[in-house]
Scaffold this motif. Sequence first.
Motif, PDB file in Angstrom:
ATOM      1  N   GLU A   1       0.830  -1.206   0.000  1.00  0.00           N
ATOM      2  CA  GLU A   1       0.000   0.000   0.000  1.00  0.00           C
ATOM      3  C   GLU A   1       0.864   1.256   0.000  1.00  0.00           C
ATOM      4  N   VAL A   2       0.249   2.373  -0.400  1.00  0.00           N
ATOM      5  CA  VAL A   2       0.949   3.645  -0.478  1.00  0.00           C
ATOM      6  C   VAL A   2       0.979   4.296   0.899  1.00  0.00           C
ATOM      7  N   ALA A   3       2.186   4.609   1.382  1.00  0.00           N
ATOM      8  CA  ALA A   3       2.325   5.358   2.635  1.00  0.00           C
ATOM      9  C   ALA A   3       2.267   6.853   2.370  1.00  0.00           C
ATOM     10  N   GLY A   4       2.660   7.265   1.181  1.00  0.00           N
ATOM     11  CA  GLY A   4       2.675   8.679   0.798  1.00  0.00           C
ATOM     12  C   GLY A   4       3.615   8.867  -0.375  1.00  0.00           C
ATOM     13  N   ASN A   5       3.949  10.107  -0.651  1.00  0.00           N
ATOM     14  CA  ASN A   5       4.937  10.434  -1.675  1.00  0.00           C
ATOM     15  C   ASN A   5       6.169  11.023  -1.007  1.00  0.00           C
TER      16      ASN A   5
END
Length: 573
Positions: free
Chosen positions: A249-253
């Motif tokens: 999953e994406v934690a952020g950029n």
Amino acid sequence: MQTPTSTDAYVIGIDYGSDSVRAVLVNAHTGVEIAQAVHLYARWKEQRYCNATKNQFRQHPLDHIEGLEATVRRVAQKVPAEQIVGLAVDTTGSTPGPVDEHGVALALKPGFEENPNAMFVLWKDHTALPEAAEINQKARTWGGEDFTQFEGGIYSSEWFWAKIAHVVREDEAVAQAAYSWMEHCDWLTLLLTGGELKTFKRSRCAAGHKAMWHESWGGLPSEEFLTLLEPKLGGLRERLFEETYTADEVAGNLSEEWAQRLGLTTNTVVAVGSFDAHAGAVAGEIEAYSMVKVMGTSTCDIVVAPMDEVGGKLVPGICGQVDGSVIPGMLGLEAGQSAVGDLLAWFRGVIEWPLRALLPQSSVLTPEQQAALREELSDKMMAELNVAAAAVNPEESQVLALDWVNGRRTPDANQALKGAIMNLTMGTSAPQIFRALVESICYGSKQIVERFEQEGIPIKQVIGLGGVAKKSGFMMQTLADVLNRPIKVAESDQAPALGSAMYAAVAAGIHPDVVTAQKAMGNGFAETYTPNLARVADYQRRYEQYQAFGQYVEHATQLQPGEVAETELVDQA
């Protein structure tokens, strides 16, 4: 290595080990490696903040930050920054550290720069033995939920809560200044994204296997249990987390600051963090009922199984079973041994002591050249020792060893145990002892395989990866003989980093799921070791002696002063 084209997309996997960090840049579609870089931790190399006699092993976050910049900048230069679409971090674990309300590591703040208790408590730090014993005792007697049940039923001093409880008891300044605590993989991911601590996505891999997180009781152990364990833990639970997230999953950029520091862009997606062994298992192309052995300073054995087939089955004595910790949608199970490369490094240190102590100091060579010469001679000595040990006929050597120099991780964690060697004679040689140590590692692995299968989790294939698996054919052949199973060795030299790159590719939208990423980006296998059938029966006999020896030593360590150990087990051996 592949020559990049303008249409390629790339991801970076960053793997933090015990001694160093390495980064790999790979093609996000094919997994072909474009570049890799390795950075040794400067402070750790000097063993600053460590005390081996107390089993204290701490790491300064500056080692991690310096390594991050050095490795990622180097590999990122190989392709246009805008083509690097994602990155992910894996670390050793459990390696927690205290942070302030903004997620800043305490060791980076004034007054704590040289305080080992304000640093990350490395996985192999065993200073929390009393706290682990308390957790196990209270989990069974406090009258509520047994929060260790999904951790194999035995909580280890290597893990999250035991280490935190130990530090806050020992150091009031850290206890007061620590707003929260973070696993190393979470802290690095937060650092890269610059997000808010309260909304940050914590790793399910880390939380489920080491922090007693489970959905059935609403996340972490209850406030009541934690304060019963240690009143100074009061209020910490609400400053931690309830939800956890899988590594795809994406934690952020990337934040603006870190995009500039690494030579990347803020469009680069950062995936949720994970542990090195779990990422390595993904790169090792793990599938249902495979055991992937990630063999480095220690060994982690990772197994995945379909949730609907395992059901409510609990495997005692392992390092946890967690939904989605390796491959989302499957149950991840972890076991392992606390000393593998470390055990061999210990013996290396013993036999090379005269070399380092007595090698004449030269007025011609600089200190750096003298150190390089000692290292070169040591390497040659170990190479010869490996050859000689491999040539020993195991039927002609009765030396038997236990692989517990750093305690026993599984089955049935007991970090208070010590290594032992028996059947030494005036004719025993260094190669025979070295071979016995290698064999002890293999016997310990056999116990783990048997525990899984005794509990209804079949092991259908064994895959080795990591430095030991790639470099020591002697070790891998012995392991195949002891297990009486073929062992495939993964091709990748940097498997955990490649696994993190696979997670990053899914988070960045290149692949729809981890299994698809594995098939597209996997590097395959370098070779397969098949059992030498002429030695299988002898190793089975010696394995039974190893088990008896282990039972005797474990029993003897539990005796009160003045008690005498029973001798039957020694007679069996």
